[in-house]
Design an enzyme around this catalytic site. Structure first.
Site, PDB file in Angstrom:
ATOM      1  N   GLU A 157       0.779  -1.022   0.156  1.00  0.00           N
ATOM      2  CA  GLU A 157       0.064  -0.088   0.030  1.00  0.00           C
ATOM      3  C   GLU A 157       0.756   1.190  -0.069  1.00  0.00           C
ATOM      4  OE1 GLU A 157      -2.293  -0.281   3.591  1.00  0.00           O
ATOM      5  OE2 GLU A 157      -3.508  -1.808   2.741  1.00  0.00           O
ATOM      6  N   CYS A 181      -1.874   1.060   7.499  1.00  0.00           N
ATOM      7  CA  CYS A 181      -1.555   0.364   6.446  1.00  0.00           C
ATOM      8  C   CYS A 181      -1.518  -0.973   6.795  1.00  0.00           C
ATOM      9  CB  CYS A 181       0.083   1.060   6.086  1.00  0.00           C
ATOM     10  SG  CYS A 181      -0.114   2.222   4.912  1.00  0.00           S
TER      11      CYS A 181
END
Ligand code: SAH
Ligand code: SF4
Length: 356
Positions: free
Chosen positions: A98, A344
């Site tokens: 990500e 994340c």
């Protein structure tokens, strides 16, 4: 198929300009020609390796040897505030990572992943809960920034800050991270200033010492989360390897070498590290370092693998007030800012669930 390096093709995005000079010289690229190419890739954010033939014989011939890593965007989500955007990239071997873009007027920030997964196993972290997959290459980190920079360029805007706070532990992948910064900080291209770059670590002491000794081009953020060994070990497994005394000695060497502030990250978990006693203990730890310490308080983001809860707002304020009373500056990170990035790993989990 998205472009990626292979046995025969080298990822241009994985090369610093110095490395590129050595690798491209045999292909007829002297300094001037490399500068032009570098500007196309990092200023125009073009892809001369797969765009239509340029008509430049030498440039077109480079495609037999080089490519530009550009992972597929597997998913995107927007924060409720419309200012935060998460990209989920699928890498050539199926790993997903990500990157988060946080927009603030004139101060856009990218939160970059440095590994697929993470080996450190911090209990409240979605990435840690999923275990380690592999290190990211320099090119895979550069690709995250090129994508974010292109997204901003479409709106006529520029990326200003980079935080290494995505998935993974950057000091566990030190050399690739250092080369990544050399590429994205290069003035001829994206040109992010070292002063606008922050690396966050769980506290790998040898890496902090290297940063101090090599004048690493980023500010240091240390994920402290606890100010005694027992509490810290309960949250962060690496704390068993490097006790606080050793960790703080490394921080002191860093400060002495660089004369710059360290950011201390403190994820507030209800009933675990948010009491008055723990605030005073943190204040006592940082008091001798006041002037070179800034605390960032981040209420916990919920993850599937951890039962803890975020500290309630009145307790967050009290914790902050106790630090301030002791002369330690402390900022509460709003839940719409960096904390989205701190979560994340969560998007990757959701995506993996859908892929099953
Ligand atoms: N590995 C590095 C950088 C990535 S994590 C590090 O640990 O510092 C970035 C920050 O997010 C760290 O301070 C980490 O402790 C924090 N974090 C991880 N999971 C979180 C969660 N669920 N809620 C709040 N902060 C979290
Ligand atoms: Fe890794 Fe940082 Fe998550 Fe710990 S908090 S598991 S070091 S990414």
């Amino acid at each position: 198929m998205p472009a990626h390096a292979s046995d025969t093709l080298t990822d241009f995005a994985g090369l610093t300009r110095e490395q590129a000079a050595l690798r491209l010289r045999p292909h007829g690229f002297g300094e001037g020609k490399l500068r032009d190419l570098w500007k196309r890739v990092y200023r125009d954010l073009a892809d001369p390796f797969s765009d239509a033939p340029s008509g430049d014989r030498k440039l077109d011939a480079l495609r037999e040897h080089f490519t530009l890593c550009a992972p597929e965007v597997a998913a995107q989500t927007h924060g409720g505030d419309g200012l935060t955007r998460k990209f989920l990239f699928r890498l050539h071997d199926g790993q997903t990572i990500e990157t988060v873009l946080m927009r603030q007027a004139g101060r856009h920030t990218a939160c970059v992943s440095t590994q697929a997964g993470c080996a450190q196993g911090c209990v409240f972290c979605a990435t840690g809960q999923g275990g380690f997959r592999r290190h990211l290459t320099t090119g895979e980190m550069v690709a995250q920034i090129r994508h974010v920079a292109r997204t901003l360029a479409a709106d006529g805007e520029r990326l200003r800050n980079i935080v290494l706070m995505g998935m993974g532990e950057p000091l566990h992948n030190y050399d690739a991270v250092r080369d990544f910064l050399a590429v994205v900080q290069d003035d001829l291209g994206i040109g992010i200033a070292p002063a606008h770059t922050t690396l966050s670590t769980v506290g790998l002491v040898p890496g902090i010492l290297r940063m101090a000794r090599e004048n690493f081009p980023a500010h240091l953020a240390l994920s402290l989360h606890a100010a005694n060994d027992a509490d810290r070990q309960a949250l962060l497994p690496p704390a068993r390897r490097w006790p606080l005394a050793e960790l703080m000695a490394a921080c002191d060497e860093y400060t002495a070498a660089r004369r710059e502030k360290i950011f201390y990250e403190w994820t507030l978990v209800g009933g675990k590290n948010d009491s008055d006693t723990q605030a005073r203990e943190l204040a006592a730890l940082l008091a001798p370092r006041a002037g070179f310490a800034h605390v960032n308080l981040i209420p916990l983001n919920l993850t599937d693998g951890y039962a803890g809860t975020p500290t309630p707002p009145d307790r967050v304020q009290r914790f902050q007030a106790l630090l301030k009373e002791a002369g330690i500056p402390a900022t509460v990170r709003s839940r719409r800012g960096l904390d989205v990035a701190a979560g994340c790993g969560q998007l990757a989990k959701v995506a993996a669930r859908h892929a099953r």
